[in-house]
Design a protein around this motif. Structure first.
Motif, PDB file in Angstrom:
ATOM      1  N   HIS A 123       0.827  -1.211   0.000  1.00  0.00           N
ATOM      2  CA  HIS A 123       0.000   0.000   0.000  1.00  0.00           C
ATOM      3  C   HIS A 123       0.859   1.258   0.000  1.00  0.00           C
TER       4      HIS A 123
ATOM      5  N   TYR B 244      -0.379   7.286  -5.801  1.00  0.00           N
ATOM      6  CA  TYR B 244      -1.778   7.252  -6.205  1.00  0.00           C
ATOM      7  C   TYR B 244      -2.225   8.601  -6.752  1.00  0.00           C
TER       8      TYR B 244
ATOM      9  N   GLY C 194      -6.177   5.985  -7.038  1.00  0.00           N
ATOM     10  CA  GLY C 194      -5.807   4.702  -7.621  1.00  0.00           C
ATOM     11  C   GLY C 194      -4.486   4.829  -8.369  1.00  0.00           C
ATOM     12  N   LEU C 195      -3.978   3.713  -8.812  1.00  0.00           N
ATOM     13  CA  LEU C 195      -4.606   2.402  -8.704  1.00  0.00           C
ATOM     14  C   LEU C 195      -3.838   1.552  -7.693  1.00  0.00           C
ATOM     15  N   VAL C 196      -4.577   0.849  -6.843  1.00  0.00           N
ATOM     16  CA  VAL C 196      -3.979   0.006  -5.820  1.00  0.00           C
ATOM     17  C   VAL C 196      -3.340  -1.230  -6.461  1.00  0.00           C
ATOM     18  N   ASP C 197      -2.238  -1.688  -5.891  1.00  0.00           N
ATOM     19  CA  ASP C 197      -1.608  -2.934  -6.318  1.00  0.00           C
ATOM     20  C   ASP C 197      -2.678  -4.028  -6.376  1.00  0.00           C
ATOM     21  N   PRO C 198      -2.807  -4.728  -7.507  1.00  0.00           N
ATOM     22  CA  PRO C 198      -3.848  -5.757  -7.618  1.00  0.00           C
ATOM     23  C   PRO C 198      -3.725  -6.850  -6.566  1.00  0.00           C
TER      24      PRO C 198
ATOM     25  N   ALA D 126      -5.940  -5.629  -3.718  1.00  0.00           N
ATOM     26  CA  ALA D 126      -7.266  -5.118  -4.071  1.00  0.00           C
ATOM     27  C   ALA D 126      -8.342  -6.080  -3.550  1.00  0.00           C
TER      28      ALA D 126
ATOM     29  N   ASN E 163     -11.710  -2.401  -4.069  1.00  0.00           N
ATOM     30  CA  ASN E 163     -11.202  -2.851  -5.365  1.00  0.00           C
ATOM     31  C   ASN E 163      -9.812  -2.249  -5.580  1.00  0.00           C
ATOM     32  N   ARG E 164      -9.571  -1.499  -6.655  1.00  0.00           N
ATOM     33  CA  ARG E 164      -8.239  -0.932  -6.865  1.00  0.00           C
ATOM     34  C   ARG E 164      -8.203   0.559  -6.535  1.00  0.00           C
ATOM     35  N   GLN E 165      -9.138   0.966  -5.675  1.00  0.00           N
ATOM     36  CA  GLN E 165      -9.141   2.347  -5.199  1.00  0.00           C
ATOM     37  C   GLN E 165      -8.724   2.385  -3.731  1.00  0.00           C
TER      38      GLN E 165
END
Length: 239
Positions: free
Chosen positions: A127, A132, A147-151, A154, A174-176
């Motif tokens: 994180h 971001y 975003g975008l957060v590391d998948p 997520a 999700n990816r936010q």
């Protein structure tokens, strides 16, 4: 004229027009939306009552006593001819937000780590490793959708939103990722708490669309010295 997608412009209510750039989230589009927002403010002047940018669109609110939707659409359609060919992608501010990552203030931290087959430390590392972009503001004053957060970390929103999320809570959906500027209902998965004030009546919102944000992990003592509230999170069934 700005290169990139040609926006669709349509009335959505008696005092609002939507400028839509499609439905694909693209970091490069943020710069275009920022330039459009500046141009809309200049072009509409006193006719403009509010401007709400999002990931792929801008909602333009205007005073129907000064203009109708036909005039709004005409004015907005003439804006591309005034815009630069290459909007500056780095014109937003760079902001660092300290976060105390701990289960007492981030009640979903451990469960998220288990779901992602990671340790808590690995979730924190992922994180805080990202930069971001603030794509949109909304939900509550000062709430920046980033975003975008590391998948790998997520996770979807909670099936049942909480009725009360403390101010400063840092969440993932999700990816936010986002920080709750004030106490409010919310369904994001909470992993920590930030001591920075994101909204005040005097200074308004700290974050704006186009800003880039990094999260910096801090310990409890540093969190408290920065004005953080370490009151442990408790589920509250009352509104």
């Amino acid at each position: 004229m700005v290169t990139g997608p040609v926006p669709a412009i349509q009335a959505v209510s008696e005092d609002a027009v939507l400028v839509s750039f499609g439905d694909t989230i693209d970091p490069a589009l943020t710069a275009v939306i920022r330039v459009w927002c500046d141009a809309i403010r200049t072009r509409l002047g006193d006719m403009l009552t509010d401007l709400v940018p999002s990931y792929t669109s801008i909602t333009v609110y205007y005073d129907p006593g000064l203009a109708d939707f036909r005039r709004m659409i005409h004015l907005l359609r003439s804006i591309p001819d005034t815009l630069p060919a290459k909007p500056e992608a780095t014109s937003g501010r760079h902001i660092e937000l300290p976060v105390w990552y701990h289960p007492s203030v981030g009640p979903d931290l451990e469960a998220l780590a288990i779901a992602c087959e990671l340790t808590v430390d690995q979730v924190i590392e992922r994180h805080t490793a990202g930069t971001y972009q603030v794509y949109a503001l909304g939900f509550s004053p000062g709430f920046g959708f980033m975003g975008l957060v590391d998948p790998g970390i997520a996770q979807p929103r909670l099936e049942r939103p909480r009725v009360k999320v403390p101010a400063g809570s840092v969440g993932i959906a999700n990816r936010q990722t986002a920080v709750y500027p004030s106490s409010s209902p919310g369904g994001w998965r909470l992993i920590g708490r930030c001591p920075t004030q994101l909204f005040s009546e005097e200074d308004l919102a700290l974050l704006t669309v186009g800003d880039s944000v990094r999260f910096r992990p801090v310990d409890r003592e540093t969190f408290l010295s920065l004005g953080g509230d370490d009151t442990p999170f408790r589920e509250d069934s009352t509104p």
